[in-house]
Write a protein that holds these residues in place. Structure first.
Motif, mmCIF file in Angstrom:
data_model
loop_
_atom_site.group_PDB
_atom_site.id
_atom_site.type_symbol
_atom_site.label_atom_id
_atom_site.label_comp_id
_atom_site.label_asym_id
_atom_site.label_seq_id
_atom_site.Cartn_x
_atom_site.Cartn_y
_atom_site.Cartn_z
ATOM 1 N N PRO A 1 42.061 25.148 53.932
ATOM 2 C CA PRO A 1 41.706 26.448 53.937
ATOM 3 C C PRO A 1 42.384 27.089 55.059
ATOM 4 O O PRO A 1 43.003 26.570 55.929
ATOM 5 C CB PRO A 1 40.241 26.076 54.495
ATOM 6 N N VAL A 2 42.018 28.337 54.866
ATOM 7 C CA VAL A 2 43.021 29.435 55.705
ATOM 8 C C VAL A 2 41.968 29.981 56.758
ATOM 9 O O VAL A 2 42.548 30.537 57.730
ATOM 10 C CB VAL A 2 43.589 30.417 55.237
ATOM 11 N N ALA A 3 40.760 29.785 56.468
ATOM 12 C CA ALA A 3 39.542 30.329 57.605
ATOM 13 C C ALA A 3 38.278 29.666 57.086
ATOM 14 O O ALA A 3 38.081 29.217 56.228
ATOM 15 C CB ALA A 3 39.562 32.092 57.396
ATOM 16 N N ILE A 4 37.594 29.789 58.252
ATOM 17 C CA ILE A 4 36.255 29.079 58.235
ATOM 18 C C ILE A 4 35.366 30.208 59.021
ATOM 19 O O ILE A 4 35.681 30.897 59.906
ATOM 20 C CB ILE A 4 36.295 27.971 59.074
ATOM 21 N N GLU A 5 34.178 30.340 58.477
ATOM 22 C CA GLU A 5 33.074 30.859 59.298
ATOM 23 C C GLU A 5 31.850 30.279 59.342
ATOM 24 O O GLU A 5 31.564 29.218 58.456
ATOM 25 C CB GLU A 5 32.556 32.230 58.552
ATOM 26 N N ALA A 6 31.342 30.143 60.302
ATOM 27 C CA ALA A 6 30.100 29.347 60.621
ATOM 28 C C ALA A 6 28.898 30.202 61.116
ATOM 29 O O ALA A 6 29.143 31.199 61.914
ATOM 30 C CB ALA A 6 30.249 28.292 61.809
ATOM 31 N N MET A 7 27.588 30.045 60.614
ATOM 32 C CA MET A 7 26.363 30.484 61.118
ATOM 33 C C MET A 7 25.352 29.792 60.976
ATOM 34 O O MET A 7 25.277 28.757 60.347
ATOM 35 C CB MET A 7 26.151 31.911 60.603
ATOM 36 N N THR A 8 24.157 29.867 61.729
ATOM 37 C CA THR A 8 22.990 28.936 61.775
ATOM 38 C C THR A 8 22.323 29.397 60.235
ATOM 39 O O THR A 8 22.672 30.253 59.475
ATOM 40 C CB THR A 8 21.899 29.355 62.841
ATOM 41 N N VAL A 9 21.653 28.379 59.828
ATOM 42 C CA VAL A 9 21.004 28.482 58.497
ATOM 43 C C VAL A 9 19.956 29.504 58.509
ATOM 44 O O VAL A 9 19.749 30.140 57.424
ATOM 45 C CB VAL A 9 20.355 27.363 58.279
ATOM 46 N N SER A 10 19.716 30.228 59.636
ATOM 47 C CA SER A 10 18.837 31.613 59.991
ATOM 48 C C SER A 10 19.612 32.687 59.815
ATOM 49 O O SER A 10 18.932 33.881 59.933
ATOM 50 C CB SER A 10 17.621 31.314 60.792
ATOM 51 N N GLY A 11 20.947 32.495 59.897
ATOM 52 C CA GLY A 11 21.965 33.759 59.821
ATOM 53 C C GLY A 11 22.400 34.147 60.922
ATOM 54 O O GLY A 11 22.889 35.374 60.859
ATOM 55 N N VAL A 12 22.161 33.464 62.255
ATOM 56 C CA VAL A 12 22.905 33.840 63.548
ATOM 57 C C VAL A 12 24.304 33.638 63.458
ATOM 58 O O VAL A 12 24.490 32.383 63.294
ATOM 59 C CB VAL A 12 22.001 33.242 64.613
ATOM 60 N N PRO A 13 25.265 34.445 63.619
ATOM 61 C CA PRO A 13 26.543 33.813 63.699
ATOM 62 C C PRO A 13 26.812 32.935 64.989
ATOM 63 O O PRO A 13 26.313 33.205 66.111
ATOM 64 C CB PRO A 13 27.265 35.264 64.193
ATOM 65 N N ALA A 14 27.654 32.045 64.725
ATOM 66 C CA ALA A 14 27.922 30.855 65.278
ATOM 67 C C ALA A 14 28.111 31.143 66.938
ATOM 68 O O ALA A 14 27.815 30.554 67.942
ATOM 69 C CB ALA A 14 29.204 29.795 65.018
ATOM 70 N N HIS A 15 29.168 32.373 67.085
ATOM 71 C CA HIS A 15 29.502 32.588 68.549
ATOM 72 C C HIS A 15 28.376 33.202 69.213
ATOM 73 O O HIS A 15 28.423 33.590 70.381
ATOM 74 C CB HIS A 15 30.916 33.565 68.433
ATOM 75 N N LYS A 16 27.259 33.641 68.709
ATOM 76 C CA LYS A 16 25.949 34.226 69.432
ATOM 77 C C LYS A 16 24.968 33.305 69.919
ATOM 78 O O LYS A 16 24.086 33.569 70.576
ATOM 79 C CB LYS A 16 25.348 35.326 68.529
ATOM 80 N N THR A 17 25.008 31.878 69.432
ATOM 81 C CA THR A 17 23.904 30.910 69.725
ATOM 82 C C THR A 17 23.974 30.184 71.379
ATOM 83 O O THR A 17 23.311 29.875 71.546
ATOM 84 C CB THR A 17 24.015 29.686 68.818
ATOM 85 N N GLY A 18 25.196 30.323 71.819
ATOM 86 C CA GLY A 18 25.414 29.764 73.067
ATOM 87 C C GLY A 18 25.789 28.257 73.043
ATOM 88 O O GLY A 18 25.838 27.716 73.956
ATOM 89 N N ASP A 19 25.815 27.782 71.863
ATOM 90 C CA ASP A 19 26.146 26.346 71.636
ATOM 91 C C ASP A 19 27.362 26.138 71.994
ATOM 92 O O ASP A 19 28.421 26.923 71.572
ATOM 93 C CB ASP A 19 25.885 25.700 70.226
ATOM 94 N N ILE A 20 27.798 24.834 72.385
ATOM 95 C CA ILE A 20 29.291 24.725 72.422
ATOM 96 C C ILE A 20 29.773 23.784 71.235
ATOM 97 O O ILE A 20 29.004 22.905 70.913
ATOM 98 C CB ILE A 20 29.476 23.713 73.908
#
Ligand SMILES: [Ca+2]
Length: 104
Positions: free
Chosen positions: A46-65
């Motif tokens: 793959p050339v890119a990846i996106e991640a979000m929570t199953v409820s739709g919150v972008p990964a970088h906004k969750t505060g998880d490491i």
């Protein structure tokens, strides 16, 4: 994160994958894991990846490491690495694949 014209990337983007949940050691949505659970639905490079929570919150906004978050290796949130002993949220990922993969 790779950026490219949306009409180009659109056709090359996979659906969202959610192959694991954070019940165990963490939420592992690595490329290998996704390829194993959903064979032939994601390209090998793959050339890119996106991640979000199953409820739709972008990964970088969750505060998880995140232990891993890149197109080459996929995504992993390990509970033992989170501050304050909190559990990782449940994430889904999608990949952008080379055009050749999508036109098959
Ligand atoms: Ca997940």
């Amino acid at each position: 994160m790779l950026t490219c014209p949306s009409d180009f990337c659109q056709g090359c983007r996979t659906r969202w994958f959610n192959s694991d949940n954070p019940t165990g050691q963490g939420d592992y949505e690595t490329l290998l894991q996704v390829q194993m659970v959903y064979p032939s639905q994601v390209c090998s490079q793959p050339v890119a990846i996106e991640a979000m929570t199953v409820s739709g919150v972008p990964a970088h906004k969750t505060g998880d490491i995140f232990q891993v978050y890149d197109a080459t290796h996929g995504f992993a949130c390990v509970t033992a690495e989170q501050p304050g002993g909190k559990r990782c949220q449940d994430y889904k990922v999608r990949f952008t694949c080379p055009l050749a993969f999508c036109s098959v």
